[in-house]
Design an enzyme around this catalytic site. Structure first.
Site, mmCIF file in Angstrom:
data_model
loop_
_atom_site.group_PDB
_atom_site.id
_atom_site.type_symbol
_atom_site.label_atom_id
_atom_site.label_comp_id
_atom_site.label_asym_id
_atom_site.label_seq_id
_atom_site.Cartn_x
_atom_site.Cartn_y
_atom_site.Cartn_z
ATOM 1 N N ARG A 90 -16.040 -5.267 3.000
ATOM 2 C CA ARG A 90 -15.917 -4.096 2.133
ATOM 3 C C ARG A 90 -15.375 -4.405 0.738
ATOM 4 O O ARG A 90 -15.152 -3.500 -0.060
ATOM 5 C CB ARG A 90 -15.026 -3.052 2.822
ATOM 6 C CG ARG A 90 -15.715 -2.420 4.021
ATOM 7 C CD ARG A 90 -14.741 -1.797 5.004
ATOM 8 N NE ARG A 90 -15.450 -1.131 6.088
ATOM 9 C CZ ARG A 90 -16.010 -1.759 7.126
ATOM 10 N NH1 ARG A 90 -15.935 -3.067 7.229
ATOM 11 N NH2 ARG A 90 -16.645 -1.070 8.063
ATOM 12 N N HIS A 123 3.271 -0.132 12.914
ATOM 13 C CA HIS A 123 3.527 -0.144 11.467
ATOM 14 C C HIS A 123 2.269 0.247 10.684
ATOM 15 O O HIS A 123 2.330 1.030 9.736
ATOM 16 C CB HIS A 123 4.022 -1.535 11.050
ATOM 17 C CG HIS A 123 4.385 -1.651 9.616
ATOM 18 N ND1 HIS A 123 3.540 -2.206 8.682
ATOM 19 C CD2 HIS A 123 5.501 -1.278 8.949
ATOM 20 C CE1 HIS A 123 4.122 -2.177 7.500
ATOM 21 N NE2 HIS A 123 5.312 -1.621 7.628
ATOM 22 N N CYS A 132 -5.087 -2.525 0.859
ATOM 23 C CA CYS A 132 -5.775 -2.988 2.063
ATOM 24 C C CYS A 132 -4.760 -3.175 3.180
ATOM 25 O O CYS A 132 -3.797 -3.933 3.033
ATOM 26 C CB CYS A 132 -6.499 -4.304 1.784
ATOM 27 S SG CYS A 132 -7.285 -4.998 3.265
ATOM 28 N N ASP A 172 -0.178 -5.798 15.584
ATOM 29 C CA ASP A 172 0.214 -5.548 16.967
ATOM 30 C C ASP A 172 1.230 -4.416 17.127
ATOM 31 O O ASP A 172 1.563 -4.045 18.250
ATOM 32 C CB ASP A 172 0.823 -6.822 17.571
ATOM 33 C CG ASP A 172 -0.197 -7.954 17.650
ATOM 34 O OD1 ASP A 172 -1.400 -7.659 17.812
ATOM 35 O OD2 ASP A 172 0.214 -9.127 17.532
ATOM 36 N N THR A 173 1.724 -3.874 16.009
ATOM 37 C CA THR A 173 2.745 -2.828 16.091
ATOM 38 C C THR A 173 2.227 -1.546 15.436
ATOM 39 O O THR A 173 1.223 -1.565 14.716
ATOM 40 C CB THR A 173 4.031 -3.270 15.358
ATOM 41 O OG1 THR A 173 3.779 -3.318 13.951
ATOM 42 C CG2 THR A 173 4.508 -4.643 15.856
ATOM 43 N N TYR A 192 -8.981 7.471 -3.639
ATOM 44 C CA TYR A 192 -8.502 6.778 -2.449
ATOM 45 C C TYR A 192 -9.285 5.481 -2.237
ATOM 46 O O TYR A 192 -10.415 5.502 -1.752
ATOM 47 C CB TYR A 192 -8.670 7.707 -1.248
ATOM 48 C CG TYR A 192 -8.078 7.223 0.040
ATOM 49 C CD1 TYR A 192 -6.739 7.430 0.319
ATOM 50 C CD2 TYR A 192 -8.859 6.587 0.995
ATOM 51 C CE1 TYR A 192 -6.191 7.030 1.522
ATOM 52 C CE2 TYR A 192 -8.320 6.174 2.190
ATOM 53 C CZ TYR A 192 -6.986 6.391 2.452
ATOM 54 O OH TYR A 192 -6.442 5.980 3.640
ATOM 55 N N SER A 211 0.810 -1.214 0.000
ATOM 56 C CA SER A 211 0.000 0.000 0.000
ATOM 57 C C SER A 211 0.847 1.270 0.000
ATOM 58 O O SER A 211 0.484 2.260 -0.628
ATOM 59 C CB SER A 211 -0.949 0.004 1.197
ATOM 60 O OG SER A 211 -1.926 -0.998 1.035
ATOM 61 N N PHE A 212 1.974 1.262 0.692
ATOM 62 C CA PHE A 212 2.828 2.444 0.722
ATOM 63 C C PHE A 212 3.294 2.802 -0.683
ATOM 64 O O PHE A 212 3.453 3.984 -1.015
ATOM 65 C CB PHE A 212 4.026 2.202 1.655
ATOM 66 C CG PHE A 212 4.772 3.447 2.003
ATOM 67 C CD1 PHE A 212 4.258 4.355 2.928
ATOM 68 C CD2 PHE A 212 5.989 3.733 1.417
ATOM 69 C CE1 PHE A 212 4.947 5.518 3.257
ATOM 70 C CE2 PHE A 212 6.694 4.887 1.734
ATOM 71 C CZ PHE A 212 6.163 5.784 2.657
ATOM 72 N N GLU A 213 3.493 1.802 -1.525
ATOM 73 C CA GLU A 213 3.968 2.013 -2.893
ATOM 74 C C GLU A 213 2.880 2.531 -3.829
ATOM 75 O O GLU A 213 3.154 2.884 -4.976
ATOM 76 C CB GLU A 213 4.573 0.724 -3.442
ATOM 77 C CG GLU A 213 5.869 0.308 -2.776
ATOM 78 C CD GLU A 213 5.704 -0.298 -1.394
ATOM 79 O OE1 GLU A 213 6.643 -0.174 -0.574
ATOM 80 O OE2 GLU A 213 4.630 -0.893 -1.107
#
Length: 168
Positions: free
Chosen positions: A136, A97, A89, A94-95, A122, A65-67
């Site tokens: 979704r 990130h 998506c 747990d972090t 988006y 997703s960052f890309e």
């Protein structure tokens, strides 16, 4: 928008301009591919149903997703597309990130919209768990890909109307 209050696939086809002659790039994250491929199918099916031709839809895959930001920026630079639909998506873990990727991707896509004349839609799901994502991408809440396609068509039409109005 609270998707629990609105089915993502509900729209009146008559209220949507024809997509004939419009060109769309769909930039899709490979991460969580079960979800992103379902969103992609929803977007492409809706674009076709609204009059877009298959040759006027390009699908570009990126690793995560960052890309989506870089992938969308490259499509804009190419000058090919009238609109870009960014599909990804993210499922909360747990972090922190999740928070960093959500924030960076959202900010990056927003900046592309502010700096360029090509709308970037988006289509990033940011969910607490897989059940929410499945709801979704064709589940009980519809398909966010449908909604993104309708938004892309409306934004291309919006831009074209602005350009026509300034010529008068």
């Amino acid at each position: 928008m609270a998707s629990s209050l609105h089915n993502l696939s509900d729209y009146d086809p008559k209220s949507v301009p024809s997509a004939k002659g419009m060109r769309f790039a769909v930039v899709v994250s490979e991460w969580n591919s079960k979800i992103t491929h379902a969103l992609l199918r929803g977007a492409v099916d809706t674009l076709l149903a609204q009059g877009a031709c298959e040759e006027d839809i390009q699908v570009r895959m990126v690793p995560g997703s960052f890309e989506l930001v870089f992938g969308s920026a490259q499509v804009i630079k190419s000058g090919w597309a009238d609109a870009v639909i960014a599909i990804g998506c993210l499922i909360k873990g747990d972090t922190p990130h999740f928070d960093y990727i959500c924030q960076g991707t959202t900010q990056g896509l927003a900046e592309l919209n502010a700096r360029h004349d090509v709308p970037v839609i988006y289509g990033l799901l940011t969910c607490n768990n897989m059940d929410q994502a499945e709801d979704r991408c064709g589940g009980i809440l519809g398909n966010k890909g449908d909604e993104c396609a309708i938004t892309a068509i409306k934004m291309v039409n919006y831009r074209r109307q602005i350009l026509l109005d300034t010529k008068e």
